[in-house]
Design an enzyme around this catalytic site. Structure first.
Site, PDB file in Angstrom:
ATOM      1  N   ARG A 131       0.810  -1.243   0.000  1.00 56.63           N
ATOM      2  CA  ARG A 131       0.000   0.000   0.000  1.00 56.63           C
ATOM      3  C   ARG A 131       0.837   1.284   0.000  1.00 56.63           C
ATOM      4  NH1 ARG A 131      -3.495  -2.783   3.708  1.00 56.63           N
ATOM      5  NH2 ARG A 131      -5.271  -3.604   2.543  1.00 56.63           N
ATOM      6  N   LYS A 153       3.675  11.352 -11.136  1.00 60.22           N
ATOM      7  CA  LYS A 153       2.785  10.536 -11.988  1.00 60.22           C
ATOM      8  C   LYS A 153       3.481   9.211 -12.244  1.00 60.22           C
ATOM      9  CE  LYS A 153       0.207  13.849 -14.837  1.00 60.22           C
ATOM     10  NZ  LYS A 153       0.046  14.334 -16.227  1.00 60.22           N
ATOM     11  N   GLU A 195      11.185  18.479 -24.765  1.00 61.66           N
ATOM     12  CA  GLU A 195      10.459  18.853 -23.540  1.00 61.66           C
ATOM     13  C   GLU A 195      11.036  20.143 -22.949  1.00 61.66           C
ATOM     14  OE1 GLU A 195       7.758  17.182 -23.046  1.00 61.66           O
ATOM     15  OE2 GLU A 195       8.189  15.340 -24.152  1.00 61.66           O
ATOM     16  N   LYS A 237       9.091  22.613 -13.969  1.00 60.55           N
ATOM     17  CA  LYS A 237       8.179  21.481 -13.710  1.00 60.55           C
ATOM     18  C   LYS A 237       7.767  21.487 -12.240  1.00 60.55           C
ATOM     19  CE  LYS A 237       6.240  17.366 -14.539  1.00 60.55           C
ATOM     20  NZ  LYS A 237       6.210  16.095 -15.141  1.00 60.55           N
ATOM     21  N   GLU A 247      -3.312  17.815 -11.696  1.00 60.37           N
ATOM     22  CA  GLU A 247      -3.685  18.251 -13.045  1.00 60.37           C
ATOM     23  C   GLU A 247      -5.155  18.675 -13.144  1.00 60.37           C
ATOM     24  OE1 GLU A 247      -1.835  15.920 -16.170  1.00 60.37           O
ATOM     25  OE2 GLU A 247      -3.201  16.753 -17.651  1.00 60.37           O
ATOM     26  N   ARG A 251      -1.291  22.301 -14.667  1.00 57.84           N
ATOM     27  CA  ARG A 251      -0.400  21.194 -15.049  1.00 57.84           C
ATOM     28  C   ARG A 251      -0.683  20.743 -16.487  1.00 57.84           C
ATOM     29  NH1 ARG A 251       1.851  16.149 -11.310  1.00 57.84           N
ATOM     30  NH2 ARG A 251       3.054  15.217 -12.987  1.00 57.84           N
ATOM     31  N   ASN A 255       1.078  19.793 -21.549  1.00 56.55           N
ATOM     32  CA  ASN A 255       0.702  19.043 -22.756  1.00 56.55           C
ATOM     33  C   ASN A 255       0.920  19.846 -24.032  1.00 56.55           C
ATOM     34  OD1 ASN A 255      -0.148  16.726 -21.368  1.00 56.55           O
ATOM     35  ND2 ASN A 255      -2.065  17.745 -20.827  1.00 56.55           N
ATOM     36  N   HIS A 258       1.738  18.248 -27.325  1.00 61.40           N
ATOM     37  CA  HIS A 258       1.481  16.816 -27.190  1.00 61.40           C
ATOM     38  C   HIS A 258       0.157  16.377 -27.830  1.00 61.40           C
ATOM     39  CE1 HIS A 258       4.946  17.049 -24.634  1.00 61.40           C
ATOM     40  NE2 HIS A 258       4.928  15.762 -24.374  1.00 61.40           N
ATOM     41  N   HIS A 262       0.791  13.535 -30.153  1.00 58.41           N
ATOM     42  CA  HIS A 262       0.285  12.174 -29.907  1.00 58.41           C
ATOM     43  C   HIS A 262      -0.472  11.639 -31.120  1.00 58.41           C
ATOM     44  CE1 HIS A 262       0.398  12.426 -25.232  1.00 58.41           C
ATOM     45  NE2 HIS A 262       1.483  11.875 -25.734  1.00 58.41           N
ATOM     46  N   HIS A 275       9.394  10.283 -29.924  1.00 52.24           N
ATOM     47  CA  HIS A 275       8.446  11.109 -29.184  1.00 52.24           C
ATOM     48  C   HIS A 275       8.799  12.602 -29.328  1.00 52.24           C
ATOM     49  CE1 HIS A 275       5.597  12.215 -26.083  1.00 52.24           C
ATOM     50  NE2 HIS A 275       6.557  12.843 -25.424  1.00 52.24           N
TER      51      HIS A 275
HETATM   52  P1  NAD Z   1      12.984   5.113 -21.794  1.00 50.05           P
HETATM   53  O1  NAD Z   1      12.882   5.008 -20.337  1.00 50.05           O
HETATM   54  O2  NAD Z   1      12.420   4.027 -22.622  1.00 50.05           O
HETATM   55  O3  NAD Z   1      14.517   5.296 -22.167  1.00 50.05           O
HETATM   56  C1  NAD Z   1      14.880   5.391 -23.527  1.00 50.05           C
HETATM   57  C2  NAD Z   1      15.926   4.332 -23.917  1.00 50.05           C
HETATM   58  O4  NAD Z   1      17.194   4.751 -23.450  1.00 50.05           O
HETATM   59  C3  NAD Z   1      15.706   2.951 -23.324  1.00 50.05           C
HETATM   60  O5  NAD Z   1      16.035   2.008 -24.311  1.00 50.05           O
HETATM   61  C4  NAD Z   1      16.717   2.858 -22.176  1.00 50.05           C
HETATM   62  O6  NAD Z   1      17.141   1.543 -21.981  1.00 50.05           O
HETATM   63  C5  NAD Z   1      17.825   3.722 -22.695  1.00 50.05           C
HETATM   64  N1  NAD Z   1      18.605   4.447 -21.681  1.00 50.05           N
HETATM   65  C6  NAD Z   1      18.122   5.119 -20.608  1.00 50.05           C
HETATM   66  N2  NAD Z   1      19.113   5.788 -20.008  1.00 50.05           N
HETATM   67  C7  NAD Z   1      20.252   5.517 -20.689  1.00 50.05           C
HETATM   68  C8  NAD Z   1      21.593   5.937 -20.561  1.00 50.05           C
HETATM   69  N3  NAD Z   1      21.953   6.815 -19.629  1.00 50.05           N
HETATM   70  N4  NAD Z   1      22.498   5.443 -21.424  1.00 50.05           N
HETATM   71  C9  NAD Z   1      22.121   4.589 -22.410  1.00 50.05           C
HETATM   72  N5  NAD Z   1      20.856   4.177 -22.613  1.00 50.05           N
HETATM   73  C10 NAD Z   1      19.936   4.647 -21.762  1.00 50.05           C
HETATM   74  O7  NAD Z   1      12.331   6.479 -22.350  1.00 50.05           O
HETATM   75  P2  NAD Z   1      12.255   7.967 -21.797  1.00 50.05           P
HETATM   76  O8  NAD Z   1      12.223   8.815 -22.995  1.00 50.05           O
HETATM   77  O9  NAD Z   1      13.245   8.239 -20.738  1.00 50.05           O
HETATM   78  O10 NAD Z   1      10.821   8.011 -21.101  1.00 50.05           O
HETATM   79  C11 NAD Z   1       9.639   7.859 -21.839  1.00 50.05           C
HETATM   80  C12 NAD Z   1       8.547   7.428 -20.897  1.00 50.05           C
HETATM   81  O11 NAD Z   1       8.372   8.429 -19.903  1.00 50.05           O
HETATM   82  C13 NAD Z   1       7.197   7.213 -21.547  1.00 50.05           C
HETATM   83  O12 NAD Z   1       6.682   5.971 -21.150  1.00 50.05           O
HETATM   84  C14 NAD Z   1       6.342   8.340 -20.999  1.00 50.05           C
HETATM   85  O13 NAD Z   1       4.990   7.981 -20.878  1.00 50.05           O
HETATM   86  C15 NAD Z   1       6.986   8.584 -19.672  1.00 50.05           C
HETATM   87  N6  NAD Z   1       6.773   9.945 -19.141  1.00 50.05           N
HETATM   88  C16 NAD Z   1       6.256  10.049 -17.898  1.00 50.05           C
HETATM   89  C17 NAD Z   1       6.057  11.299 -17.359  1.00 50.05           C
HETATM   90  C18 NAD Z   1       5.536  11.441 -15.956  1.00 50.05           C
HETATM   91  O14 NAD Z   1       5.221  12.553 -15.549  1.00 50.05           O
HETATM   92  N7  NAD Z   1       5.446  10.352 -15.208  1.00 50.05           N
HETATM   93  C19 NAD Z   1       6.370  12.460 -18.096  1.00 50.05           C
HETATM   94  C20 NAD Z   1       6.915  12.301 -19.364  1.00 50.05           C
HETATM   95  C21 NAD Z   1       7.104  11.035 -19.889  1.00 50.05           C
HETATM   96  N1  GLY Z   2       4.387  15.214 -18.368  1.00 50.60           N
HETATM   97  C1  GLY Z   2       3.157  15.738 -17.931  1.00 50.60           C
HETATM   98  C2  GLY Z   2       2.999  15.849 -16.461  1.00 50.60           C
HETATM   99  O1  GLY Z   2       3.849  15.483 -15.692  1.00 50.60           O
HETATM  100  O2  GLY Z   2       1.989  16.302 -16.018  1.00 50.60           O
END
Ligand code: NAD
Ligand code: GLY
Length: 375
Positions: A131, A153, A195, A237, A247, A251, A255, A258, A262, A275
């Site tokens: 939990r 998030k 971003e 942020k 949000e 917040r 987007n 996006h 998207h 992306h």
């Molecule tokens: P990711 O986590 O898939 O990383 C991208 C790639 O880079 C992966 O293949 C990973 O193995 C590799 N990698 C990571 N760090 C590395 C490093 N230092 N050296 C070599 N390789 C490395 O993608 P991302 O772009 O970091 O994140 C995208 C995700 O984030 C999406 O799922 C999206 O929905 C999420 N996201 C969440 C929020 C939130 O507020 N929670 C906000 C924006 C995006």
């Molecule tokens: N990336 C959008 C948010 O964190 O709200």
């Protein structure tokens, strides 16, 4: 080089984001500080959930640092990449966590080490195991550093859509070591830059100027420039999240770029367009829409597209290889199905000047068609 500390002011759930170089070896000490553990606190357990690609590069230093700080530490591997951000991966990590011996308890700390995929899954594991467990984030992609790691998030994807199963669960701290970006492949680095431009356009004209003035150093991944870039973005942020954690209002400004982005990703296919590239096209179209409504000067619009192009991001479909141009009707139809659309009314974030944006709920198919024409 000095480490920058940025607070995320959320009352009882406040935490700090530390940004600097060569910080991973200090993660254990950072964890003790983030959890308010004094010198006489009983030993705690920590479980590092590390991205499979990142683990061989950085997990050893993270685990050693936690052990040194008196955390009995174990490591589990998160399979890399968005296709693994699933309930299946979540379930298998949860199995691994609950089968550890000795068993985890409510005081066990989860540490996410990787990009946004890892922090989203690890955060959801932390939100739901027993939990709710404390967790820390060590983002290793620029995108995760400036966006996903801050704000609490957490989620996994579902066949019905991205990020549909999740929870808000704030971490106790975020440690960003910009040295980890040295190994990041170029397309993932550029994803993060999109971003950064987003933050600048919606909130901070000075950040836009900083990026214009330091483009070469940013692209070369100069350490000092990256610390400054990341810290400025995290501050934006953090301020937005502190004002609207769930949000309900501002917040949603995050987007920007996006909504059309998207739709483009969906129509073109995630494997054919990054992306950051999709968001870059989305921001270009949103700026054009703002211009056509008389909200944004033409010169301001051109500055944004010029910065995107200089950073290596596309502002037209022709900048991309083997990416078919979707029709404006298809883009509009996908926008209408977006999970953030309410009662069929498409919502878009439009800049009203450089450094400020607003939410618009009166977007028409004609608006979108004309904006998408510039791509
Ligand atoms: P990711 O986590 O898939 O990383 C991208 C790639 O880079 C992966 O293949 C990973 O193995 C590799 N990698 C990571 N760090 C590395 C490093 N230092 N050296 C070599 N390789 C490395 O993608 P991302 O772009 O970091 O994140 C995208 C995700 O984030 C999406 O799922 C999206 O929905 C999420 N996201 C969440 C929020 C939130 O507020 N929670 C906000 C924006 C995006
Ligand atoms: N990336 C959008 C948010 O964190 O709200």
């Amino acid at each position: 080089m000095t480490t920058q500390a940025i607070p995320v002011e959320l009352g009882a759930r406040r935490y700090d984001v530390h940004v600097g170089a060569n910080l991973l070896a200090g993660l254990g000490a950072f964890a003790r500080q983030a959890l308010d553990l004094g010198g006489d606190a009983p030993p705690r357990r920590a479980v590092v959930l590390a991205d499979a690609t990142v683990a061989p590069l950085y997990a050893q230093s993270v685990v050693a640092s936690l052990l040194e700080a008196d955390f009995a530490t174990r490591q589990l591997t998160v399979p890399a990449g968005e296709p693994n951000k699933t309930l299946t991966t979540y379930a298998s990590l949860m199995d691994g966590l609950l089968r550890l011996t000795p068993p985890i308890d409510r005081r066990t700390l989860i540490v996410a080490l990787g990009g946004g995929v890892t922090s989203d899954i690890a955060g959801f594991v932390a939100a739901t195991a027993l939990r709710g467990l404390d967790w820390l984030v060590c983002p290793t992609t620029l995108l995760a550093a400036v966006d996903a790691s801050v704000g609490g998030k957490t989620a996994v994807d579902h066949p019905a859509g991205k990020n549909l199963v999740g929870a808000f669960h704030q971490p106790r701290g975020v440690l960003i070591d910009v040295n980890t970006f040295a190994t990041l492949p170029h397309p993932q680095f550029v994803d993060g830059l999109a971003e950064c431009v987003k933050h600048a356009v919606i909130r901070d004209r000075a950040l836009l100027e900083f990026m214009e003035d330091h483009t070469a150093a940013i692209i070369q991944r100069d350490e000092e420039t990256l610390v400054e870039l990341v810290a400025r973005n995290v501050a934006i942020k953090a301020e937005i999240v502190a004002g609207d954690e769930r949000e309900a209002g501002d917040r949603a400004l995050l987007n920007f770029g996006h909504t059309i982005g998207h739709a483009v990703e969906t129509l073109v296919g995630y494997e054919r367009i990054g992306h950051g590239a999709a968001v870059s096209l989305g921001m270009t179209a949103a700026c054009e829409l703002a211009r056509s409504r008389g909200l944004l000067e033409r010169e301001a619009c051109q500055r944004v597209t010029k910065l995107l192009a200089t950073l290596g991001l596309p502002t037209k479909f022709d900048d991309l290889e083997n990416v078919p141009r979707p029709t404006t009707t298809d883009i509009w139809n996908v926008m209408q199905r977006d999970k953030k659309t309410q009662a069929g009314q498409v919502r878009m974030i439009l800049p009203v000047m450089l450094g400020a944006a607003a939410i618009f709920d009166d977007i028409t198919p004609d608006n979108v068609a004309r904006a998408v024409e510039v791509l």
